[in-house]
Design an enzyme around this catalytic site. Structure first.
Site, mmCIF file in Angstrom:
data_model
loop_
_atom_site.group_PDB
_atom_site.id
_atom_site.type_symbol
_atom_site.label_atom_id
_atom_site.label_comp_id
_atom_site.label_asym_id
_atom_site.label_seq_id
_atom_site.Cartn_x
_atom_site.Cartn_y
_atom_site.Cartn_z
ATOM 1 C CG HIS A 1 -5.548 -5.124 1.583
ATOM 2 N ND1 HIS A 1 -6.167 -6.589 2.665
ATOM 3 C CD2 HIS A 1 -4.830 -5.450 1.693
ATOM 4 C CE1 HIS A 1 -5.331 -6.190 3.526
ATOM 5 N NE2 HIS A 1 -4.350 -5.950 2.822
ATOM 6 C CD GLU A 2 -2.131 -3.997 -0.506
ATOM 7 O OE1 GLU A 2 -1.930 -3.141 0.014
ATOM 8 O OE2 GLU A 2 -2.524 -5.220 -0.698
ATOM 9 C CD GLU B 1 0.466 -1.574 3.019
ATOM 10 O OE1 GLU B 1 0.492 -2.201 2.004
ATOM 11 O OE2 GLU B 1 0.335 -1.552 4.417
ATOM 12 C CG ASP C 1 9.879 -9.618 7.388
ATOM 13 O OD1 ASP C 1 8.991 -9.384 7.369
ATOM 14 O OD2 ASP C 1 11.546 -9.390 6.189
ATOM 15 C CG HIS D 1 -3.444 -0.946 3.508
ATOM 16 N ND1 HIS D 1 -3.211 -1.791 5.190
ATOM 17 C CD2 HIS D 1 -3.179 -2.414 3.026
ATOM 18 C CE1 HIS D 1 -2.784 -2.620 5.462
ATOM 19 N NE2 HIS D 1 -2.738 -2.942 4.519
ATOM 20 C CD GLU E 1 -1.563 -5.462 6.905
ATOM 21 O OE1 GLU E 1 -2.594 -5.527 5.777
ATOM 22 O OE2 GLU E 1 -1.014 -4.427 5.985
ATOM 23 C CE1 TYR F 1 -1.200 -9.585 6.607
ATOM 24 C CE2 TYR F 1 -2.878 -8.875 5.546
ATOM 25 C CZ TYR F 1 -1.572 -9.069 5.785
ATOM 26 O OH TYR F 1 -0.284 -8.798 5.007
#
Ligand code: BES
Ligand code: ZN
Length: 626
Positions: free
Chosen positions: A317-318, A293, A396, A321, A340, A404
């Site tokens: 979704h993006e 995003e 990560d 954001h 998220e 999410y």
């Protein structure tokens, strides 16, 4: 390491205290980011001036980054930045941009996850520093592509991926989502190549041949983004357009043509879009995510360009954001669900508003399926919580669909308690009241208490909120969607597997990609070779141009022990696509048997150098079995 642990313990205890006493303003102001060395409580970056020269031959950026800052502690005599694998040549300081003078700097010891601190001495009166440096070819936040890895095959390509803590591998800065700065930048590219960034930009380089950028809204460092290559632009609407390689541009503009409408729908639900334009940058297939995003310029995988516009919830979704994440930002990576989970909830609402409830519900069910998968894969109960008690060492490594989909389910549950209208008003005011700020989970809970729970006492208890956020088990009263279309898919699959119907009778030729995903999702691992062969013959799954269907199919074939004949195609797929969500399940399925693991290792040895550094790390973890 000891300082990492003590800071982690401090963060955990302040979360616990705040949950007990959500209105405590003293603790609420204290944000401990265990993933940054920055002394941002003392000296805080306000503006960046970034100058980069792109050198494809050496795979490096030569840079000068200037940081303008404010002192929260007037006698602070240093600014501490984050770096990873940067060659730092010099540091200078200045008062308000007047004469620059060399100043001392010290690079700290390297930590495999966090990188190195860069401490720059501040002479009295200094308001800016600038760092002269270059990146290394192994910068974790950059991927350098050979021409063969692009659609055009003639020019190299470079893109950045800064979230979560990779901005520091190409920019020396205070790499914490709790710090917001505006930025301006100039980028020198080889002749014929264009640079784009997550900022305002023009379609021509300046007189000196440099591409220039300006981001006037303050953003966290993980949203600074750059791409360089043979990049063309096509407008899609008054505020929307798409950047892509010329070979991809037309298909991309067709696929994403509904973006302007999505933007309008989102504004109607959640308030004005505050970033000016909303453009897309379609990256080559090695992009490790579905989308990112980056403000004004979402980066997106080409694997959603399928010609039927059915995978555009990724764009929703993006885009969402732009409210949840970019406008109101998770203050630390432990609060990732604030980015998220909120965004996933908004995405379902957008899909429903734009394409109808049936499609929205299908997407919700697919989301819950991925939550169930990741619940099973989670290594500990800690990973199943919305917010862990202790920060993970590496964001990560703990990335999963739990923040999410569990986050989205939490908001769906709140919506069910208070009603959609009330909940929408609440969400909108959350965005308005925290615009261009970072927020912690305790701050959200305090706000929720204040604006919703207290206004309607007795509807929701503190223990219920705590169960959603801090307990591993999913609350039993979670609200799940149902879908007639997906129920039919279940019935068709199960009847065919039981031999009571034919493949022609299950209606699959009209299935959307979502129905196919659900079909594969519920497939037992016990299908026979003959059944899989019949499926492949009838629907041409091997080599499917739809990268999602292909990934699901290869995983199923491997899980069923029937992939031997498909290995060349699987290898070709893994050599072409670098999107982690599509390749990780294939590697994981292969790694489940010793023979498969050996094959996976052999394939990875051949194709792994084409993956993004983050994807390489992910696949290596799978193949190591950690
Ligand atoms: N911000 C994320 C991508 C991300 C998260 C990058 C964490 C690095 C660290 C982005 O918005 C995202 O969620 N992408 C998803 C899209 C999907 C949920 C529609 C993806 O890439 O799969
Ligand atoms: Zn996201």
């Amino acid at each position: 390491m000891s300082s990492f642990l003590s800071r982690a313990a401090l963060a955990a205890s302040s979360i616990a205290v705040l949950i007990l006493s959500p209105m405590n303003p003293v603790l609420a102001a204290e944000v401990v980011d265990t993933h940054s060395y920055a002394n941002s409580a003392e000296v805080r970056t306000t503006h960046l001036v970034i100058d980069l020269d792109v050198d494809f031959a050496k795979r490096r950026l030569k840079g000068v980054t200037e940081l303008q800052f404010e002192k929260l502690k007037p006698d602070a005599d240093r600014i501490v930045l984050d770096t990873r694998a940067l060659d730092v040549r010099s540091a200078e300081a200045s008062a308000d941009g007047k004469a620059w003078a060399a100043t001392q700097f010290v690079l700290g010891a390297n930590d495999a996850v966090l990188g190195q601190s860069l401490t720059v001495s501040l002479p009295a009166g200094a308001t800016r520093v600038r760092i002269v440096y270059s990146t290394k070819p192994e910068a974790t936040g950059l991927q350098w592509l050979k021409p063969a890895q692009t659609a055009g095959k003639k020019q190299p390509f470079l893109f950045s991926q800064s979230e979560a803590i990779h901005a520091r591998s190409w920019l020396p800065l205070q790499d914490s989502p709790a710090v917001r700065a505006t930025y301006e930048a100039s980028v020198k590219t080889p002749k014929g190549l264009r640079a784009v960034m997550s900022a305002e930009m023009s379609d021509q380089p300046d007189a000196a041949g440099r591409w220039t950028f300006k981001m006037p809204q303050p953003i966290p460092s993980y949203l600074i983004a750059l791409a360089v290559g043979d990049i063309a632009f096509q407008s899609m609407g008054p505020r929307t357009g798409v950047y892509a390689e010329p070979a991809t541009l037309k298909a991309a503009a067709y696929e994403f043509a509904e973006t302007e409408t999505t933007l309008a729908v989102c504004e109607k639900l959640f308030g004005p879009y505050r970033w000016g334009r909303y453009d897309l940058m379609v990256l080559p297939p090695s992009f490790p995510f579905g989308g990112m995003e980056n403000p004004r310029l979402t980066f997106v995988t080409p694997t959603v360009i399928t010609g039927d516009r059915l995978l555009v919830s990724l764009i929703a979704h993006e885009l969402a954001h732009s409210w949840s994440g970019n406008l109101v930002t998770n203050a630390t990576w432990e609060d990732f669900w604030l980015n998220e989970g909120f965004t996933e909830y908004l995405t379902y609402r957008l899909t429903e508003a734009q394409f109808g409830k049936a499609r929205g519900d299908m997407e919700r069910i697919i989301g819950v399926a991925s939550l169930k998968t990741d619940f099973a894969l989670a290594k500990s109960d800690e990973d199943r919580k919305l917010v862990r008690a202790f920060p993970a060492k590496d964001p990560d490594e703990v990335f999963s669909s739990i923040p999410y989909e569990r986050g989205a389910l939490f908001l769906v549950w709140l919506e069910s308690k208070f009603g959609r209208e009330t909940f929408d008003r609440f969400l909108r005011s959350w965005f308005d009241d925290h615009a261009f700020q970072s927020a912690t989970t305790p701050q959200f809970i305090a706000y929720l208490n204040d604006k919703l729970l207290k206004a309607q006492p007795g509807k929701v208890s503190a223990a219920q909120i705590d169960a959603w956020i801090s307990q591993p088990a999913l609350p039993a009263d979670a609200v799940y969607a149902t879908s007639d279309a997906l129920t039919k898919v279940d019935a068709g699959r199960d009847a065919w597997l039981a031999g009571t119907t034919t493949l022609d009778a299950i209606g699959a030729e009209k299935w959307s990609v979502q129905e196919w995903e659900h079909f594969f999702e519920g497939f037992p691992k016990t299908a026979t070779a003959a059944q899989l062969k019949a499926l492949d013959t009838r629907f041409k799954l091997t080599g499917s141009p739809n990268a999602i269907i292909a990934s699901d199919w290869y995983k199923l074939a491997i899980d069923s022990g029937q992939a031997a004949a498909l290995m060349p195609q699987i290898e070709a797929y893994l050599g072409h696509v670098g999107r982690m969500k599509l390749i990780s399940p294939i590697y994981r399925a292969l790694a489940a048997t010793e023979a498969g693991k050996a094959q996976a290792k052999a394939i990875y040895k051949k194709v792994g150098s084409g993956y993004h550094p983050i994807a390489q790390q992910t696949v290596e973890r799978i193949l190591k079995g950690s």
